[in-house]
Design a protein around this motif. Structure first.
Motif, PDB file in Angstrom:
ATOM      1  N   ALA A 230      21.436 107.311   2.731  1.00 34.98           N
ATOM      2  CA  ALA A 230      21.336 108.661   3.289  1.00 34.98           C
ATOM      3  C   ALA A 230      22.611 109.086   4.005  1.00 34.98           C
ATOM      4  O   ALA A 230      22.989 110.261   3.954  1.00 34.98           O
ATOM      5  N   ASP A 231      23.310 108.139   4.632  1.00 33.92           N
ATOM      6  CA  ASP A 231      24.453 108.497   5.472  1.00 33.92           C
ATOM      7  C   ASP A 231      25.793 107.925   5.021  1.00 33.92           C
ATOM      8  O   ASP A 231      26.818 108.212   5.640  1.00 33.92           O
TER       9      ASP A 231
ATOM     10  N   MET B 161      19.821 100.286 -14.566  1.00 33.45           N
ATOM     11  CA  MET B 161      19.529 100.052 -13.154  1.00 33.45           C
ATOM     12  C   MET B 161      20.223 101.059 -12.229  1.00 33.45           C
ATOM     13  O   MET B 161      19.805 101.227 -11.091  1.00 33.45           O
ATOM     14  N   GLU B 162      21.244 101.739 -12.721  1.00 38.63           N
ATOM     15  CA  GLU B 162      21.919 102.722 -11.857  1.00 38.63           C
ATOM     16  C   GLU B 162      20.950 103.801 -11.373  1.00 38.63           C
ATOM     17  O   GLU B 162      20.891 104.078 -10.179  1.00 38.63           O
TER      18      GLU B 162
ATOM     19  N   PRO C  90      15.950 102.316  -0.282  1.00 40.18           N
ATOM     20  CA  PRO C  90      16.693 103.321   0.481  1.00 40.18           C
ATOM     21  C   PRO C  90      17.870 103.961  -0.272  1.00 40.18           C
ATOM     22  O   PRO C  90      18.538 104.831   0.265  1.00 40.18           O
ATOM     23  N   THR C  91      18.117 103.551  -1.504  1.00 43.22           N
ATOM     24  CA  THR C  91      19.279 104.099  -2.212  1.00 43.22           C
ATOM     25  C   THR C  91      18.960 105.442  -2.859  1.00 43.22           C
ATOM     26  O   THR C  91      17.882 105.640  -3.413  1.00 43.22           O
ATOM     27  N   LEU C  92      19.916 106.346  -2.773  1.00 40.50           N
ATOM     28  CA  LEU C  92      19.816 107.643  -3.422  1.00 40.50           C
ATOM     29  C   LEU C  92      20.508 107.622  -4.774  1.00 40.50           C
ATOM     30  O   LEU C  92      20.190 108.412  -5.654  1.00 40.50           O
ATOM     31  N   GLU C  93      21.475 106.719  -4.902  1.00 39.60           N
ATOM     32  CA  GLU C  93      22.265 106.622  -6.119  1.00 39.60           C
ATOM     33  C   GLU C  93      22.893 105.232  -6.155  1.00 39.60           C
ATOM     34  O   GLU C  93      23.245 104.679  -5.106  1.00 39.60           O
ATOM     35  N   ASN C  94      23.025 104.673  -7.349  1.00 40.71           N
ATOM     36  CA  ASN C  94      23.682 103.374  -7.526  1.00 40.71           C
ATOM     37  C   ASN C  94      24.762 103.505  -8.587  1.00 40.71           C
ATOM     38  O   ASN C  94      24.631 104.293  -9.518  1.00 40.71           O
TER      39      ASN C  94
END
Length: 127
Positions: free
Chosen positions: A89-90, A17-18, A60-64
């Motif tokens: 993003a921020d 899931m990451e 909205p996640t770029l990385e988990n």
């Protein structure tokens, strides 16, 4: 540790899931698995139900990153204290979570996460 122990299966699920590899992660979930989150999210059933909750939430996640802080295992039940980290993003958003997994015949049959919903919802992008 054997790759098919309840702990290893729960860890493999979270590792998949990451990067949001739903296909790999959901292969570890039983068709009738119950997944429960605190209100307002509630409960869903099966891989499709889990994906329907997680996919839009993680959009909205770029990385988990799911950091396992403590693990306790009793038979088929795995309790994981985690720090879930989500790169937006921020900023990075962090959420302390305790998850309970039940694993039978190599599949997750029950998954319940305990967390303060306001902690994540107050930091999450409104969509």
């Amino acid at each position: 540790m054997s790759a098919d122990t309840p702990l290893a299966i729960a860890q493999s699920f979270l590792k998949a899931m990451e990067p949001l590899d739903y296909d790999t992660a959901l292969k570890l979930v039983a068709p009738d698995c119950t997944y429960i989150n605190p209100p307002p999210i509630g409960a869903v059933t099966g891989p499709a139900g889990i994906r329907a909750v997680l996919e839009p939430f993680f959009a909205p996640t770029l990385e988990n990153e799911f950091r396992i802080l403590r693990a306790a295992v009793s038979g088929d039940v795995v309790c994981l204290e985690r720090l879930d980290r989500h790169k937006l993003a921020d900023k990075w958003v962090e959420l302390p979570v305790t998850g309970i997994f039940e694993i039978h015949d190599g599949l997750i049959t029950y998954w319940r996460d305990y967390f303060d919903a306001a902690t994540i919802l107050n930091q999450w992008p409104r969509g």
